[in-house]
Enzyme design. Structure first.
Site, PDB file in Angstrom:
ATOM      1  N   TYR A 109     -63.694  26.579  -1.819  1.00  0.00           N
ATOM      2  CA  TYR A 109     -63.041  27.858  -2.131  1.00  0.00           C
ATOM      3  C   TYR A 109     -63.860  29.036  -1.602  1.00  0.00           C
ATOM      4  CZ  TYR A 109     -60.995  31.797  -4.561  1.00  0.00           C
ATOM      5  OH  TYR A 109     -60.404  33.006  -4.827  1.00  0.00           O
ATOM      6  N   THR A 151     -23.148  33.452  28.312  1.00  0.00           N
ATOM      7  CA  THR A 151     -24.532  33.110  28.631  1.00  0.00           C
ATOM      8  C   THR A 151     -25.065  34.323  29.390  1.00  0.00           C
ATOM      9  OG1 THR A 151     -24.004  32.081  30.746  1.00  0.00           O
ATOM     10  CG2 THR A 151     -24.060  30.622  28.844  1.00  0.00           C
ATOM     11  N   HIS A 152     -26.305  34.646  29.194  1.00  0.00           N
ATOM     12  CA  HIS A 152     -26.908  35.856  29.792  1.00  0.00           C
ATOM     13  C   HIS A 152     -26.121  37.120  29.447  1.00  0.00           C
ATOM     14  CE1 HIS A 152     -29.143  33.012  32.374  1.00  0.00           C
ATOM     15  NE2 HIS A 152     -27.979  32.393  32.468  1.00  0.00           N
ATOM     16  N   SER A 160     -23.801  58.628   8.869  1.00  0.00           N
ATOM     17  CA  SER A 160     -24.828  59.462   9.468  1.00  0.00           C
ATOM     18  C   SER A 160     -24.886  60.788   8.726  1.00  0.00           C
ATOM     19  CB  SER A 160     -24.493  59.700  10.941  1.00  0.00           C
ATOM     20  OG  SER A 160     -25.093  60.891  11.390  1.00  0.00           O
ATOM     21  N   LYS A 195     -19.556  58.696  12.012  1.00  0.00           N
ATOM     22  CA  LYS A 195     -20.313  57.447  12.184  1.00  0.00           C
ATOM     23  C   LYS A 195     -20.159  56.452  11.034  1.00  0.00           C
ATOM     24  CE  LYS A 195     -22.831  56.362  15.007  1.00  0.00           C
ATOM     25  NZ  LYS A 195     -24.097  56.680  15.627  1.00  0.00           N
ATOM     26  N   GLU A 200     -28.826  45.685  11.220  1.00  0.00           N
ATOM     27  CA  GLU A 200     -30.063  46.160  11.864  1.00  0.00           C
ATOM     28  C   GLU A 200     -31.280  45.933  10.977  1.00  0.00           C
ATOM     29  OE1 GLU A 200     -29.201  50.202  12.949  1.00  0.00           O
ATOM     30  OE2 GLU A 200     -27.424  49.576  14.036  1.00  0.00           O
TER      31      GLU A 200
HETATM   32  N1  ARG Z   1     -57.944  35.407  -8.393  1.00  0.00           N
HETATM   33  C1  ARG Z   1     -58.538  34.303  -7.693  1.00  0.00           C
HETATM   34  C2  ARG Z   1     -57.622  33.889  -6.533  1.00  0.00           C
HETATM   35  O1  ARG Z   1     -56.492  34.175  -6.580  1.00  0.00           O
HETATM   36  C3  ARG Z   1     -58.733  33.143  -8.589  1.00  0.00           C
HETATM   37  C4  ARG Z   1     -59.800  32.223  -8.127  1.00  0.00           C
HETATM   38  C5  ARG Z   1     -61.113  32.859  -8.239  1.00  0.00           C
HETATM   39  N2  ARG Z   1     -62.151  31.913  -8.186  1.00  0.00           N
HETATM   40  C6  ARG Z   1     -63.398  32.286  -8.057  1.00  0.00           C
HETATM   41  N3  ARG Z   1     -64.269  31.380  -8.034  1.00  0.00           N
HETATM   42  N4  ARG Z   1     -63.731  33.545  -7.877  1.00  0.00           N
HETATM   43  O2  ARG Z   1     -58.062  33.284  -5.586  1.00  0.00           O
END
Ligand code: ARG
Length: 450
Positions: free
Chosen positions: A317, A155-156, A277, A283, A290
């Site tokens: 959208y 721990t620590h 290295s 090395k 990492e």
């Molecule tokens: N390439 C667009 C996207 O991935 C598709 C949808 C586009 N729709 C639109 N109304 N421009 O979001």
């Protein structure tokens, strides 16, 4: 070339707009899903009498031909395609003529792009779950092998108590178990069908969203069209799952790096997982450990990117949402590759018990056990703690071990082995208890549907 949506426009898009607007260079990796979605869609249109059976068959045949051509490398998408949805649709129209123009009835790219992502992500989640399960099986094997092998518990980053190596493995087993459960949970919420949400408000056409759900193996159609086209929660959940799991991998990778250091030498990472290295001939660096530690940064970044994209976007959208893909794909690729490389590195790693044993005598690992021995004889634990604390101070002054201070009868059996064997409390480090954890872990892993 006029775009499929170009009817109301008098000018073509400016060249730099075309380039900036296009997602084809990254969304084409979803071509299979786009075609699957379109086939389900047109099958439904046929069943509902929105297109004739013949038209449906023609469209499906055209789409399958396009799929084959993409696989064979015969189609090269360009900026003119804008995105994978239009890239495929415009080729369909080229191929089968006007019938092809019926495919986009009762569908918008707003729901279409979500079908693609959900199907694509679902497929990738299955693969990642498989990789995580493989990692768990490697962990179980190693845990079994090292069930009763003793190492230093920290721990620590200070010597704390002796533990078994099997116990350490089973600690990580639990983390990846939670990762698997979280991802399975995400999959369940993701698996709803956006198709038919259309632009934002559904459609006047007599579509059957339940049928397309069935055809695409979705649980059910999404409930609200407006939410559907605006939703990227499933990607955010996936990115959160990926971030947490990458954090687990990076923590273990960090332990690998210091277990492997010349100061510790608890393990020797296999040559095949190290690099040299360019200047220091002697090395052998634990680069994979990492890199794993480093890669987590990308995945956190991917999560932050999408959270930031989504923040403050109004319904429904918005084009911002097109920025949901590259970070998602990056996280999928990075997480998947990291699990696989880690599992293989783990499989090839053995512990150097001779080196570990040299450390077991240091740091008074059995101090708590002496205090517990006193407590069992009725000394209140706080007092026992203080007595042993004074003993440790005396030992440090004298340069000796606790065992050297007084006779064994008074201290109890405090050999490192006895201390470990006695930690039988549920979830403890005793080999018998680790054995139980392995059994339960194996039962759980075998119970998963794969
Ligand atoms: N390439 C667009 C996207 O991935 C598709 C949808 C586009 N729709 C639109 N109304 N421009 O979001």
């Amino acid at each position: 070339m006029a775009s499929l949506w170009g009817g109301r426009f008098e000018k073509d898009m400016d060249e730099i707009v075309k380039k900036y607007n296009a997602s084809i260079f990254f969304d084409q990796r979803m071509y299979n899903e786009d075609i699957d979605g379109s086939i389900a869609h047109v099958t439904m249109l046929g069943k509902q009498g929105i297109v004739s059976n013949e038209e449906k068959d023609q469209i499906i045949a055209g789409l399958e031909e396009i799929r084959k051509e993409i696989v064979e490398g015969k189609i090269l998408f360009t900026v003119e395609d804008e995105d994978i949805h239009m890239g495929i649709e415009s080729r369909l129209i080229d191929k089968i003529g006007d019938v092809g123009k019926k495919l986009h009835t009762s569908r918008s790219r707003n729901d279409q792009c979500q079908v693609d992502i959900r199907l694509y992500l679902r497929k990738e989640i299955y693969e990642i779950l498989n990789s995580l399960c493989y990692l768990e099986s490697v962990i179980l094997e190693k845990a079994e092998k090292y069930e009763d092998k003793i190492t230093v518990g920290f721990t620590h980053l200070q010597h704390a108590q002796p533990i078994t190596i099997g116990f350490v493995f089973m600690a990580y087993f639990q983390m990846f178990k939670r990762d698997i459960e979280r991802l399975t949970d995400t999959l369940e919420r993701l698996n709803y069908n956006p198709l038919g949400a259309c632009a934002l408000a559904g459609t006047t056409m007599p579509i059957d969203r339940h049928l397309t759900s069935e055809l695409l193996s979705f649980t059910a159609p999404t409930e609200n069209a407006m939410d559907t086209v605006s939703d990227r929660d499933y990607s955010l959940e996936f990115l959160s799952d990926a971030s947490i799991s990458m954090m687990h991998l990076s923590r273990w990778a960090e332990e690998f790096a210091w277990w492997n250091s010349s100061e510790f030498s608890y393990i020797a990472i296999d040559d095949s997982f190290c690099t040299g290295s360019s200047i220091m001939p002697q090395k052998k660096n634990p680069d994979m450990a990492e890199l794993i530690r480093g890669k987590v940064g990308r995945v956190y970044g991917d999560l932050m990117q999408l959270l930031t994209v989504m923040k403050g976007t109004p319904l429904a959208y918005n084009k911002d949402f097109q920025e949901d893909k590259e970070s998602l794909f990056d996280a999928i690729d990075t997480w998947k590759a990291t699990i696989d490389i880690f599992a293989k590195m783990l499989d090839k790693t053995e512990f150097r018990m001779d080196q570990i044993e040299k450390q077991l005598g240091k740091g008074f690992l059995n101090a708590t056990d002496i205090a517990e021995h006193f407590a069992k004889q009725g000394i209140p634990f706080r007092e026992a703690h203080s007595i042993v604390g004074h003993m440790v101070k005396a030992c440090e002054k004298k340069g000796c071990d606790l065992e050297d201070l007084t006779d064994e009868e008074l201290l109890g059996d405090i050999s490192i082995k006895s201390c470990v064997n006695a930690r039988v409390s549920f979830g403890g480090t005793a080999p018998s208890e680790v054995h139980r954890q392995i059994e339960v872990g194996r039962q759980w892993l075998n119970s998963l549907e794969r």
